[in-house]
Scaffold this motif. Sequence first.
Motif, mmCIF file in Angstrom:
data_model
loop_
_atom_site.group_PDB
_atom_site.id
_atom_site.type_symbol
_atom_site.label_atom_id
_atom_site.label_comp_id
_atom_site.label_asym_id
_atom_site.label_seq_id
_atom_site.Cartn_x
_atom_site.Cartn_y
_atom_site.Cartn_z
ATOM 1 N N UNK A 1 -11.995 18.643 23.051
ATOM 2 C CA UNK A 1 -13.163 18.439 24.010
ATOM 3 C C UNK A 1 -14.294 18.823 23.647
ATOM 4 N N UNK A 2 -15.567 18.113 23.748
ATOM 5 C CA UNK A 2 -16.747 18.714 23.482
ATOM 6 C C UNK A 2 -17.255 19.874 24.716
ATOM 7 N N UNK A 3 -16.362 20.063 25.661
ATOM 8 C CA UNK A 3 -16.655 21.154 26.613
ATOM 9 C C UNK A 3 -17.033 22.454 26.021
ATOM 10 N N UNK A 4 -16.154 22.766 25.022
ATOM 11 C CA UNK A 4 -16.122 24.205 24.641
ATOM 12 C C UNK A 4 -17.437 24.449 23.902
ATOM 13 N N UNK A 5 -18.108 23.593 23.385
ATOM 14 C CA UNK A 5 -19.607 23.730 22.843
ATOM 15 C C UNK A 5 -20.750 24.142 23.623
ATOM 16 N N UNK A 6 -21.807 24.679 23.237
ATOM 17 C CA UNK A 6 -22.974 24.849 24.084
ATOM 18 C C UNK A 6 -23.403 23.482 24.382
ATOM 19 N N UNK A 7 -23.777 23.484 25.851
ATOM 20 C CA UNK A 7 -24.311 22.147 26.255
ATOM 21 C C UNK A 7 -23.530 20.996 25.816
ATOM 22 N N UNK A 8 -22.225 21.246 25.654
ATOM 23 C CA UNK A 8 -21.028 19.995 25.347
ATOM 24 C C UNK A 8 -21.896 19.210 23.916
ATOM 25 N N UNK A 9 -22.549 19.940 23.181
ATOM 26 C CA UNK A 9 -23.230 19.278 21.747
ATOM 27 C C UNK A 9 -22.801 19.891 20.663
ATOM 28 N N UNK A 10 -21.785 19.681 19.931
ATOM 29 C CA UNK A 10 -21.382 20.517 18.698
ATOM 30 C C UNK A 10 -22.494 20.348 17.826
ATOM 31 N N UNK A 11 -23.151 19.262 17.685
ATOM 32 C CA UNK A 11 -24.238 19.065 16.670
ATOM 33 C C UNK A 11 -25.260 20.400 16.692
ATOM 34 N N UNK A 12 -25.410 20.998 17.724
ATOM 35 C CA UNK A 12 -26.471 22.077 18.143
ATOM 36 C C UNK A 12 -26.192 23.350 17.186
ATOM 37 N N UNK A 13 -24.788 23.464 16.989
ATOM 38 C CA UNK A 13 -24.258 24.552 16.170
ATOM 39 C C UNK A 13 -24.822 24.305 14.714
ATOM 40 N N UNK A 14 -24.648 23.235 14.113
ATOM 41 C CA UNK A 14 -25.041 22.783 12.940
ATOM 42 C C UNK A 14 -26.728 23.013 12.683
ATOM 43 N N UNK A 15 -27.411 22.527 13.765
ATOM 44 C CA UNK A 15 -28.832 22.818 13.594
ATOM 45 C C UNK A 15 -29.060 24.328 13.368
ATOM 46 N N UNK A 16 -28.415 24.920 14.212
ATOM 47 C CA UNK A 16 -28.680 26.521 14.324
ATOM 48 C C UNK A 16 -28.472 27.117 12.912
#
Length: 557
Positions: free
Chosen positions: A391-406
């Motif tokens: 599930x995407x709920x584990x990521x910040x704001x349910x947005x896995x792509x944000x981690x890659x941007x960081x």
Amino acid sequence: MAGGGGGDNRELDLTPTWAVAAVCAIIVIISIMLEKIIHKFAAVFEEKKKHALLEALEKIKAELMVLGFISLLLTFGQNYISKVCIPQKYAHTMLPCLPPEQRGGGAAAEHGAGAATDHGAGAATELGGSATEHGIEPKTDEGGGEAEGGGEAAEGGGHRRRLFSYDRRVLSGGGGGMSCKPGYMPLISVSGLHQLHIFIFFLAVFHVIYSAITMTLGRAKIRGWKAWEEDHIVDENALNDPRRFRLTHETSFVRDHSSFWTKTPVSFYFVCFFRQFFRSVRRADYLTMRHGFVSVHLAPGSKFDFQKYIKRSLEDDFKVVVGISPILWGSVVLFLLVNVHGWHASFWVSFLPLLVILAVGTKLQAIITRMALDIKERHAVVQGIPLVQVSDKYFWFAWPQLVLYLIHYVLFQNAFELTYFWWTWYEFGWASCFYEDDKLMIVRVALGLGAQVVCSYVTLPLYALVTQMGSTMKKSIFDDQTSRALKQWHKNALKKKTSKGRHETRTLGGSPGDHTPEHSSPHPPPQRDTEMASQTATIVSSVDNESYDKRDLLSGP
């Protein structure tokens, strides 16, 4: 002075043709060699079907082209930029270093003289040093004061500045501040533009070097997971045996991530923070997440090389982190703006990439631990390998792509700071105002190198694995041939659907008496077209949509 090697300002019409031809030949040969090396890498990637790396190489070439255009603009416009004059009161604001006469003592003057010796004012420093060494007092008359008095460190600051100004005018062929009226100074001198030109060159070179280091370390980390994949294929039947019942807390995955430290939020993130430094991905973690991904996205019993898929996913992520977006260019300009003496901006900014990458690594470890605790809460007994909830709920704001941007920001910002360090060291020397505290500078460089290694070897591969636990899967699950076939099939399906819609529109727009049995038939559309549209929608929905909109990724960017 002109014959001493620092003041020769001959134009090309007075330069030997053999000298011009030799310099041009060397530059052309080096450029051709670099181009051949890039083409060699491209041929290797294409031969080994590394299309993601080939696209990343093309993106690096595009970034180098942008830096080349910037360098070309600086070269062409340096004489025009140096003629832009500003009042002196503005020219002495927000300086990265204090003027030599304000740094205090002879040491500051030595720093300024040393920097000038290395880059552009060698003749002036040699004269100044010689005068000081032989005890020659600076002259006050207008004729010889500039030539002989410029080397005094403590008392001859004004003469030294005039000498440096004269030497820069000689080196630049008459450009610089001569066109400014009294009370005004050039916006940037020709010497400063030359130093900025060298900085662009450093950015280009180190951008390629850091990109290669990032990909090399990431692939080395994922290569270590190949043994786990091979062992799992051999023992797959035994591990997935439905008759193999176990208590949830006895499984390796749950046992490794559940302890009394996970009872409170503070201790939970405390453990996750340190876990990223010691075996960030364990065998139980890899096999459990592999089992969860295959169970959700693929048919049961599928023979799937998960490690190879992770490697392709890392290559796709590398295409993102190797680029330089306008926002990142804006961060460069902002850093150059606030790098003012006394603000210590470079000191505080040097901690930012490390803090961000540690926070990202902690979050990724927290996702793995949270999945283990969820299994323990849902089930008391499990069959075979525990099944994690994807599930995407584990990521910040349910947005896995944000981690890659960081991660992208950290890699770029860290590489820029290290490049800035090497450039200032080359351009101004170690004994300059940029390195007032040697110990502090060593700590900054160590932090930068540590952040580069942690991000490339630990965080980026960990993201490539953990991001598969999102609600969607990426395009890299298909090999290149299958991906191209699906794109073509989907394109044909959309074309048929569009042509069918146009035909129905023309039918509905006809006269009331034009009805035919074919048009007025109550039968539904052909079953084949309905199934094709349904299957197309299924494939589109199962492919990772990077922007979370309705854009179809199968049709390409």
